[in-house]
Design a protein around this motif. Structure first.
Motif, PDB file in Angstrom:
ATOM      1  N   ILE A 112       0.848  -1.189   0.000  1.00 23.69           N
ATOM      2  CA  ILE A 112       0.000   0.000   0.000  1.00 23.69           C
ATOM      3  C   ILE A 112       0.881   1.235   0.000  1.00 23.69           C
ATOM      4  O   ILE A 112       1.996   1.233   0.526  1.00 23.69           O
ATOM      5  N   ASN A 113       0.361   2.255  -0.610  1.00 23.78           N
ATOM      6  CA  ASN A 113       1.097   3.513  -0.695  1.00 23.78           C
ATOM      7  C   ASN A 113       0.650   4.410   0.460  1.00 23.78           C
ATOM      8  O   ASN A 113      -0.465   4.921   0.475  1.00 23.78           O
ATOM      9  N   GLU A 164      -8.885  17.070   6.117  1.00 26.38           N
ATOM     10  CA  GLU A 164      -8.721  18.087   7.163  1.00 26.38           C
ATOM     11  C   GLU A 164      -8.894  19.493   6.594  1.00 26.38           C
ATOM     12  O   GLU A 164      -9.530  20.346   7.218  1.00 26.38           O
ATOM     13  N   ARG A 165      -8.342  19.742   5.401  1.00 31.97           N
ATOM     14  CA  ARG A 165      -8.491  21.055   4.772  1.00 31.97           C
ATOM     15  C   ARG A 165      -9.950  21.326   4.422  1.00 31.97           C
ATOM     16  O   ARG A 165     -10.446  22.447   4.588  1.00 31.97           O
ATOM     17  N   PHE A 168      -2.597   7.744   1.445  1.00 30.80           N
ATOM     18  CA  PHE A 168      -3.469   7.873   2.615  1.00 30.80           C
ATOM     19  C   PHE A 168      -3.159   9.146   3.399  1.00 30.80           C
ATOM     20  O   PHE A 168      -4.067   9.797   3.926  1.00 30.80           O
ATOM     21  N   ARG A 169      -1.900   9.510   3.449  1.00 29.95           N
ATOM     22  CA  ARG A 169      -1.527  10.756   4.126  1.00 29.95           C
ATOM     23  C   ARG A 169      -2.145  11.952   3.406  1.00 29.95           C
ATOM     24  O   ARG A 169      -2.690  12.859   4.026  1.00 29.95           O
TER      25      ARG A 169
END
Length: 64
Positions: A6-7, A19-20, A11-12
């Protein structure tokens, strides 16, 4: 038992984007007004200033 890698960057970035978006929604509620609302508020403030100036007493400040 093989799993696909998984990358974590993906996800980050998804989390940062969420959040933005949440912060933007909060700001839209706090500061968001339509052009008509802004115009109406400006007109009301101008009228209040005119009324206040109309009720102001004139004083003689010159010393003879």
């Amino acid at each position: 038992m093989t799993t696909t890698p998984i990358n974590l960057n993906r996800f980050r970035k998804l989390r940062a984007r969420a959040e933005r978006k949440a912060e933007a929604d909060v700001n839209a509620v706090a500061f968001g007004r339509t052009r008509a609302e802004k115009t109406l508020a400006a007109a009301r403030a101008e009228k209040a200033a005119r009324l206040l100036d109309g009720h102001r007493r004139e004083t003689d400040t010159s010393e003879d």
